[in-house]
Scaffold this motif. Structure first.
Motif, PDB file in Angstrom:
ATOM      1  N   GLY A 281      47.070  42.943  45.933  1.00  0.00           N
ATOM      2  CA  GLY A 281      47.630  43.252  44.626  1.00  0.00           C
ATOM      3  C   GLY A 281      49.126  43.047  44.516  1.00  0.00           C
ATOM      4  O   GLY A 281      49.780  43.644  43.647  1.00  0.00           O
ATOM      5  N   ILE A 282      49.692  42.221  45.381  1.00  0.00           N
ATOM      6  CA  ILE A 282      51.130  41.925  45.311  1.00  0.00           C
ATOM      7  C   ILE A 282      51.370  40.931  44.181  1.00  0.00           C
ATOM      8  O   ILE A 282      50.672  39.925  44.077  1.00  0.00           O
ATOM      9  N   ALA A 283      52.352  41.207  43.342  1.00  0.00           N
ATOM     10  CA  ALA A 283      52.642  40.355  42.184  1.00  0.00           C
ATOM     11  C   ALA A 283      54.125  40.027  42.173  1.00  0.00           C
ATOM     12  O   ALA A 283      54.918  40.714  41.531  1.00  0.00           O
ATOM     13  N   ASP A 284      54.492  38.988  42.917  1.00  0.00           N
ATOM     14  CA  ASP A 284      55.922  38.641  43.023  1.00  0.00           C
ATOM     15  C   ASP A 284      56.238  37.261  42.469  1.00  0.00           C
ATOM     16  O   ASP A 284      57.330  36.750  42.671  1.00  0.00           O
TER      17      ASP A 284
ATOM     18  N   THR B 120      49.374  36.489  37.313  1.00  0.00           N
ATOM     19  CA  THR B 120      48.228  35.964  36.556  1.00  0.00           C
ATOM     20  C   THR B 120      46.916  36.448  37.154  1.00  0.00           C
ATOM     21  O   THR B 120      45.990  36.826  36.429  1.00  0.00           O
ATOM     22  N   LEU B 121      46.832  36.457  38.483  1.00  0.00           N
ATOM     23  CA  LEU B 121      45.609  36.918  39.134  1.00  0.00           C
ATOM     24  C   LEU B 121      45.339  38.394  38.850  1.00  0.00           C
ATOM     25  O   LEU B 121      44.188  38.810  38.728  1.00  0.00           O
ATOM     26  N   LEU B 122      46.390  39.196  38.713  1.00  0.00           N
ATOM     27  CA  LEU B 122      46.206  40.616  38.427  1.00  0.00           C
ATOM     28  C   LEU B 122      45.793  40.862  36.981  1.00  0.00           C
ATOM     29  O   LEU B 122      45.086  41.836  36.692  1.00  0.00           O
ATOM     30  N   THR B 123      46.220  40.011  36.073  1.00  0.00           N
ATOM     31  CA  THR B 123      45.912  40.234  34.651  1.00  0.00           C
ATOM     32  C   THR B 123      44.653  39.512  34.200  1.00  0.00           C
ATOM     33  O   THR B 123      44.137  39.793  33.112  1.00  0.00           O
ATOM     34  N   ALA B 124      44.145  38.600  35.017  1.00  0.00           N
ATOM     35  CA  ALA B 124      42.969  37.830  34.616  1.00  0.00           C
ATOM     36  C   ALA B 124      41.731  38.719  34.526  1.00  0.00           C
ATOM     37  O   ALA B 124      41.460  39.510  35.431  1.00  0.00           O
ATOM     38  N   ARG B 125      40.985  38.588  33.460  1.00  0.00           N
ATOM     39  CA  ARG B 125      39.708  39.274  33.292  1.00  0.00           C
ATOM     40  C   ARG B 125      38.563  38.275  33.196  1.00  0.00           C
ATOM     41  O   ARG B 125      37.477  38.589  32.740  1.00  0.00           O
ATOM     42  N   CYS B 126      38.837  37.072  33.637  1.00  0.00           N
ATOM     43  CA  CYS B 126      37.853  35.993  33.631  1.00  0.00           C
ATOM     44  C   CYS B 126      37.431  35.714  35.073  1.00  0.00           C
ATOM     45  O   CYS B 126      37.976  36.286  36.011  1.00  0.00           O
TER      46      CYS B 126
END
Length: 406
Positions: free
Chosen positions: A103-106, A112-118
Motif C-alpha cells: 500500500g505504498i503510494a509514492d 493509481t493502484l490504491l484508488t482503482a476499483r476496476c
C-alpha cells in the motif's frame, strides 16, 4: 477488432515500471490503441530511463505523468485510477509488486493502484532469483488474495546471458488476457488449480518420421487462457504446440502420449479440475528404429502398432477406486460421423464428468479459430454450444466445471 461498441471507449491505464522489458510495453500499448481502447500510460520514474515520455505520449495520444503533482488541479492520483476500466502493469518489477502489496503510494502509478476499483493485472518481469525470493512470493500471494491477477512470468532469455523464469510474457498474450478480463467474466476459479492438455501427440517411427494428427492446440490454449482470466492457476501440458503459451500458465512440453500421461498424472495430484483437450494418439509403433528406415523395395514392411495408455479413462478409474484426482474431469471427443452416438458411448466408457463432443475434418475444428460442440454430462444433460470463437466454447466449459466444483 475494435472493442468500441458505444460512444465511450474502454479506458485502460498502462503502468510501466523500470525494467529492461519496458520497451515491450510499446507493443502492448499499440495492441490496445489499435483495438479501440483509450489508454493512459503511467510510467514510474525508473521506466522513463528505458523509454522516454514522448514515446508514450505519441503512441497513446494522451499526456504522460509520473508524479501526483503533475496537473494537480485535476487530482490525477484519484481520477486516473477511479475512472479506469482496467489497470495493467507491464512490466511489473519486484519493486512495484512490493509497493503495491504494502500500500505504498509514492508516485502516480502506486496512487493509481490504491484508488482503482476496476480489475488490476500485473505482468511481472525480473531476474529469476528475484521472482523466486520469499519476499516477492509473499507479495504476489498478497496481491492475488486481494483479487489482482498476477501472471507468472515466462521462461526464456533474460538480461545478459541468463535464461530462466522471469521474462515478460509476450505482449500479444498479455493483451489477450486483458481482453478477457475486460469482458467481465466471473472470477469463479480464483484459488483453483486446473490442468489443461493441448495439441497433438506424436509417436516416433524413427528419428525422422512419426505418427501424428492435425491438432494445432488452439482450443487447449483458449481453455488455458480463459481459465487464467477467471482466476485459476493453470498447468498447461502442451504436445507439439508451436503457438505462444498463454501468459501466466505453467507449461509442460511433451511429445508422445506416454510423456503426456506422466505429465498429466503428476500435475493432477493437487488439481481441482482437468480438461483433456489434446488429441492423444490411440496407438504407437511397436518398434522404434534408431536409424532412418530406408526405401529398399516398392512394398515397405508393415508398421505394427500397439495401444497407447488411455489417460482420460485412467483419471476416471483412479478417482472411482481411490477418490484421488481432480473433482471434475473433462474429456474431448473429436468425431467425423455419428457424432452424438459416439460421444455418449465414449462418455460412459471414460468415466469423466463432462465430454465435449465436436465434429472434425473438412475445415472443422483443427487449426481453425472457431468451434462448435455439444457438452455431454454424466448426469444426462447436453449443452449445445453454437459455432463461434474457441474462447466462447472454453468459457462455456468453465461455466459447467465451476458449477460442479465443491
Amino acid at each position: 477488432m475494435n472493442e468500441n461498441s458505444g460512444a465511450r471507449r474502454p479506458f485502460v491505464v498502462l503502468g510501466v515500471s523500470g525494467g529492461i522489458a519496458a520497451y515491450k510495453a510499446c507493443e502492448l500499448l499499440r495492441l490496445f490503441t489499435e483495438s479501440g481502447h483509450d489508454v493512459r500510460v503511467v510510467p514510474t520514474r525508473q521506466a522513463l530511463r528505458f523509454v522516454g515520455e514522448p514515446t508514450w505520449a505519441a503512441l497513446s495520444g494522451n499526456p504522460v505523468s509520473t508524479e501526483v503533482w503533475d496537473d494537480a488541479h485535476e487530482v490525477p492520483h484519484v481520477r486516473v485510477g477511479r475512472d479506469a476500466d482496467l489497470v495493467v502493469v507491464a512490466p511489473a518489477t519486484a519493486d512495484v509488486l512490493a509497493r503495491a502489496a504494502h500500500g505504498i503510494a509514492d508516485d502516480l502509478l502506486t496512487n493509481t493502484l490504491l484508488t482503482a476499483r476496476c480489475p488490476v493485472v500485473f505482468a511481472p518481469a525480473m531476474h529469476t532469483e528475484m521472482w523466486e525470493h520469499p519476499a516477492t512470493r509473499a507479495n504476489v500471494a498478497t496481491l492475488r488474495e486481494r483479487g489482482a491477477l498476477v501472471l507468472d512470468p515466462a521462461v526464456g532469455r533474460l538480461t545478459g546471458a541468463d535464461t530462466g523464469r522471469g521474462r515478460l510474457p509476450e505482449p500479444e498474450e498479455i493483451f489477450q488476457i486483458c481482453r478477457g478480463v475486460l469482458s467481465g467474466r466471473p472470477r469463479d476459479l480464483a484459488g483453483r488449480h486446473v490442468v489443461v492438455s493441448a495439441g497433438g501427440t506424436r509417436e516416433a517411427i524413427d528419428p525422422v518420421r512419426f505418427i501424428g494428427n492435425r491438432s494445432s492446440g488452439l482450443q487447449g490454449l483458449a481453455l488455458a487462457r480463459t481459465a487464467l482470466v477467471r482466476g485459476a492457476g493453470v498447468t498447461l501440458v502442451a504436445a507439439n504446440v508451436t503457438l505462444p503459451a498463454p501468459a501466466g500458465a505453467e507449461v509442460i512440453a511433451v511429445e508422445s502420449a506416454r510423456e503426456m500421461r506422466e505429465a498429466v498424472l503428476s500435475a493432477c495430484r493437487d488439481a481441482d479440475a482437468v480438461v483433456m483437450a489434446a488429441a492423444v494418439a490411440d496407438f504407437r509403433p511397436a518398434e522404434y528404429h534408431d536409424n532412418k528406415i530406408k526405401k529398399t523395395s516398392a512394398e515397405p514392411d508393415p508398421i505394427r502398432l500397439v495401444e497407447n495408455p488411455d489417460i482420460l479413462a485412467e483419471l476416471g478409474r483412479r478417482r472411482a477406486s481411490s477418490g484421488e484426482g481432480p473433482a471434475v474431469i473433462v474429456g474431448f471427443a473429436a468425431e467425423t460421423d455419428d457424432v452424438l452416438a459416439n460421444g455418449h458411448a465414449k462418455l460412459k466408457r471414460k468415466g469423466c464428468d463432462l465430454l465435449v463432443v465436436n465434429q472434425v475434418g473438412a475445415g472443422l475444428a483443427f487449426g481453425t479459430p472457431d468451434n462448435a460442440a455439444v457438452v455431454l454430462s454424466a448426469d444426462g444433460d447436453a449443452v449445445d454450444v453454437p459455432r463461434g470463437p474457441k474462447e466462447d466454447l472454453a468459457h462455456r466449459v468453465w461455466d459447467l466445471v465451476a458449477a460442479r466444483l465443491p
